[in-house]
Each structure stands twice: as structure tokens, then as C-alpha cells.
Design a protein around this motif. Structure first.
Motif, PDB file in Angstrom:
ATOM      1  N   GLN A 117      45.205   2.723  -7.438  1.00  0.00           N
ATOM      2  CA  GLN A 117      43.630   2.866  -7.467  1.00  0.00           C
ATOM      3  C   GLN A 117      42.980   2.757  -5.991  1.00  0.00           C
ATOM      4  OE1 GLN A 117      42.727   0.485 -10.631  1.00  0.00           O
ATOM      5  NE2 GLN A 117      43.266   1.840 -12.269  1.00  0.00           N
ATOM      6  N   ALA A 118      43.779   1.665  -5.234  1.00  0.00           N
ATOM      7  CA  ALA A 118      43.109   1.380  -3.933  1.00  0.00           C
ATOM      8  C   ALA A 118      43.288   2.578  -2.973  1.00  0.00           C
ATOM      9  CB  ALA A 118      43.718  -0.141  -3.580  1.00  0.00           C
ATOM     10  N   ARG A 119      44.659   3.091  -3.086  1.00  0.00           N
ATOM     11  CA  ARG A 119      44.796   4.114  -2.045  1.00  0.00           C
ATOM     12  C   ARG A 119      44.287   5.296  -2.487  1.00  0.00           C
ATOM     13  NH1 ARG A 119      51.183   5.727  -0.707  1.00  0.00           N
ATOM     14  NH2 ARG A 119      50.883   7.231   0.877  1.00  0.00           N
ATOM     15  N   TRP A 120      43.894   5.881  -3.822  1.00  0.00           N
ATOM     16  CA  TRP A 120      43.811   7.066  -4.027  1.00  0.00           C
ATOM     17  C   TRP A 120      42.377   7.137  -4.982  1.00  0.00           C
ATOM     18  CZ3 TRP A 120      49.456   6.795  -4.754  1.00  0.00           C
ATOM     19  CH2 TRP A 120      49.930   7.330  -3.665  1.00  0.00           C
ATOM     20  N   LEU A 121      42.271   6.415  -5.925  1.00  0.00           N
ATOM     21  CA  LEU A 121      41.222   6.399  -6.973  1.00  0.00           C
ATOM     22  C   LEU A 121      39.928   6.166  -6.255  1.00  0.00           C
ATOM     23  CD1 LEU A 121      39.925   6.825  -9.578  1.00  0.00           C
ATOM     24  CD2 LEU A 121      40.564   4.321 -10.054  1.00  0.00           C
ATOM     25  N   LYS A 122      39.939   5.014  -5.363  1.00  0.00           N
ATOM     26  CA  LYS A 122      38.952   4.653  -4.652  1.00  0.00           C
ATOM     27  C   LYS A 122      38.131   5.794  -3.580  1.00  0.00           C
ATOM     28  CE  LYS A 122      36.539   0.872  -2.054  1.00  0.00           C
ATOM     29  NZ  LYS A 122      37.007  -0.418  -1.426  1.00  0.00           N
ATOM     30  N   PRO A 123      38.906   6.273  -2.876  1.00  0.00           N
ATOM     31  CA  PRO A 123      38.476   7.589  -2.067  1.00  0.00           C
ATOM     32  C   PRO A 123      38.086   8.740  -2.780  1.00  0.00           C
ATOM     33  CG  PRO A 123      40.723   7.037  -1.461  1.00  0.00           C
ATOM     34  CD  PRO A 123      40.341   5.864  -2.458  1.00  0.00           C
TER      35      PRO A 123
END
Length: 281
Positions: A117-123
Motif C-alpha cells: 500500500q505504501a509503495r503502490w496504493l498511496k501514489p
């Protein structure tokens, strides 16, 4: 069927319609011109200019239901908004409501680890990157995932992926950073219990986007977002991405409340058994 939108939805309809009138429709010609000039491998400036306006207007991520990140709308509530956005090819991405990001965001929201989620969901939620869904293949009917021939094989501490995917929307976008890849992990199982999905970073060695594919004789977005042919041949991943030992009615297949269609249909979400592998890095 008689349907009277709630006051909340009526207000969103009013704001969406006003935004479409002021910013979307007047810029459609510019979108087509940029698409023809820049081609499918570039980011179109008009979209990037309008996205901050949509976000500031509170018309952002409306597709995402029951989540701290989205509008919290049901399918019934979202349908009339989807209808408005679906009147223009420019609108869905401007509101961050375009496929396949919508379906991929839903999957990452429900099943992604904190690292994912930090690597892909947030952006993705911020509209900073794009994603793709690698399911269709050139020799199979895309509507039936039991025909898939791509393989996902566990080899020691790695997954080895082999497959040639077709009509992989967004893969030509330079911001596309992650693919949800569907392949067979258990070919000996019953036909609807053979497939799994795995996260594949697009910069993984072995991943190659071959070419854009035409839709109705054009690759420009006058008809649809650019589709492409991509090959993942002997692509090796450390065992760090989740995979689902899925039946073919998977949560991703057909999900994603895409504003480029007014059907707003979603597949059933079975109780999914997602495998989060150890040794993530």
C-alpha cells in the motif's frame, strides 16, 4: 426501475456536471490533439493540468466504496456519477476514476500488505502513477480466464513468470509501475481453481512492453485509453508479492467501477484466500 438519488448524490451530480461543462468538454479537442501528436507512450499535459482542479473540487476517487480513501459511495450511488463521467474520454482519469487503476486500487486496498500500500496504493490514489492488469492473451477469449496459458511457478525463493499478454491497458504509460498478472499456478486443479494473481513491478527484468495495439483502427485515446501487447518471459520475482490461489471469479476480474462505462457492474467478491509470502524485500 424508478431511482431517486440521495441528496448527497444529487449534490455530487451538480458539481460534476458543472466541472464537466467548465473544464472537460472545452478541453476534449486538446486531448485528441495531444494524443495524436504525442502517441501512446507519453503523458498528456491536459490531463495533468486538470487533475489538481478535480481534487481541489472534492471530485476525486469517487469510485472507491467503503474506504477512508474514497467517496464511500455504493454502486447504486456511484452509477449516476459514473454516467456523467462516462460522457467524455477525458473525464475518468481527470477524476482518478479510470480503469484499470480503479480495480487495482480496490484489490490493493482490500488485500495489499502495508508495504504494497505504501509503495503502490498511496501514489495510485494520488494519481501520481498508473497500473495495468495483465490477463488477456492473444490466443484466448479474454472473458474466460480458464483459457489462460501464462504460468506462475514457484522456484526456490522466487516466482518465475512466463506469458504473453494482450490489451494490457496503461502499459505504455511511462508512469505505469505495477501490473497485477494472472497466470496458472495449479494446472492440475479443476479449471476454475488453477489461476492466481501476482504483483509484478513493471521494471522487473524480463518485462517488456512490445507495442501499442489499435482499437477500432487507432491507438489514440479518441476511442479508448491505449492498449498494448506485453511479454513477461522468464520474469523472476523474489517471493515477496501476494498471490491468490483463486477460482476464476476472482476479486480483480471484472471489478473496478470504471467511469468510462455506464454499466457499473461488478463481479462477486468470493471469500478470497490471499497468500502473503514471507521474506518480503
Amino acid at each position: 426501475m424508478a431511482f431517486e438519488p440521495s441528496s448527497k448524490v444529487q449534490e455530487l451530480q451538480r458539481r460534476l456536471t458543472a466541472f464537466m461543462d467548465e473544464y472537460i468538454y472545452p478541453n476534449e479537442k486538446r486531448l485528441y490533439e495531444e494524443a495524436e501528436e504525442l502517441g501512446p507512450w507519453k503523458v498528456y499535459p491536459v490531463i495533468e493540468e486538470l487533475k489538481p482542479r478535480a481534487r481541489a473540487a472534492g471530485l476525486w476517487n469517487l469510485f472507491l466504496p467503503e474506504s477512508e480513501h474514497g467517496g464511500g459511495l455504493t454502486n447504486l450511488e456511484y452509477a449516476p456519477l459514473c454516467e456523467i463521467m462516462g460522457r467524455s474520454f477525458l473525464a475518468p482519469e481527470v477524476f482518478n476514476c479510470s480503469a484499470p487503476d480503479t480495480g487495482n486500487i480496490e484489490v490493493l486496498t482490500r488485500y495489499g500488505t502495508p508495504e504494497h500500500q505504501a509503495r503502490w496504493l498511496k501514489p495510485l490514489l494520488a494519481g501520481e502513477i498508473r497500473s495495468c492488469f495483465a490477463m488477456t492473451e492473444p490466443k484466448m477469449a479474454a472473458s474466460d480466464s480458464t483459457n489462460i496459458e501464462s504460468s506462475i511457478v514457484c522456484d526456490g525463493d522466487d516466482y518465475v513468470i512466463n506469458g504473453h499478454k494482450w490489451y494490457t491497458t496503461n502499459a505504455t504509460d511511462p508512469r505505469c509501475e505495477i501490473a497485477i498478472f494472472m497466470g496458472k499456478t495449479a494446472p492440475g486443479n479443476a479449471d476454475r481453481h488453477q489461476q492466481s494473481m501476482i504483483l509484478v513491478p513493471m521494471k522487473t527484468p524480463g518485462v517488456k512492453v512490445i507495442r501499442p495495439l489499435p482499437v477500432f483502427a487507432t491507438t489514440a485515446c479518441r476511442t479508448a485509453p491505449p492498449k498494448c501487447s506485453s511479454r513477461m518471459f522468464a520474469c523472476r520475482l523474489p517471493i515477496c508479492c501476494w498471490a491468490k490461489v483463486a477460482d476464476s471469479r476472482s476479486p480483480r476480474a471484472g471489478s473496478g467501477r470504471d467511469a468510462s462505462t455506464t454499466a457499473c457492474a461488478r463481479s462477486a467478491w468470493p471469500s478470497a484466500r490471499w497468500k502473503t509470502c514471507a521474506g518480503a524485500r
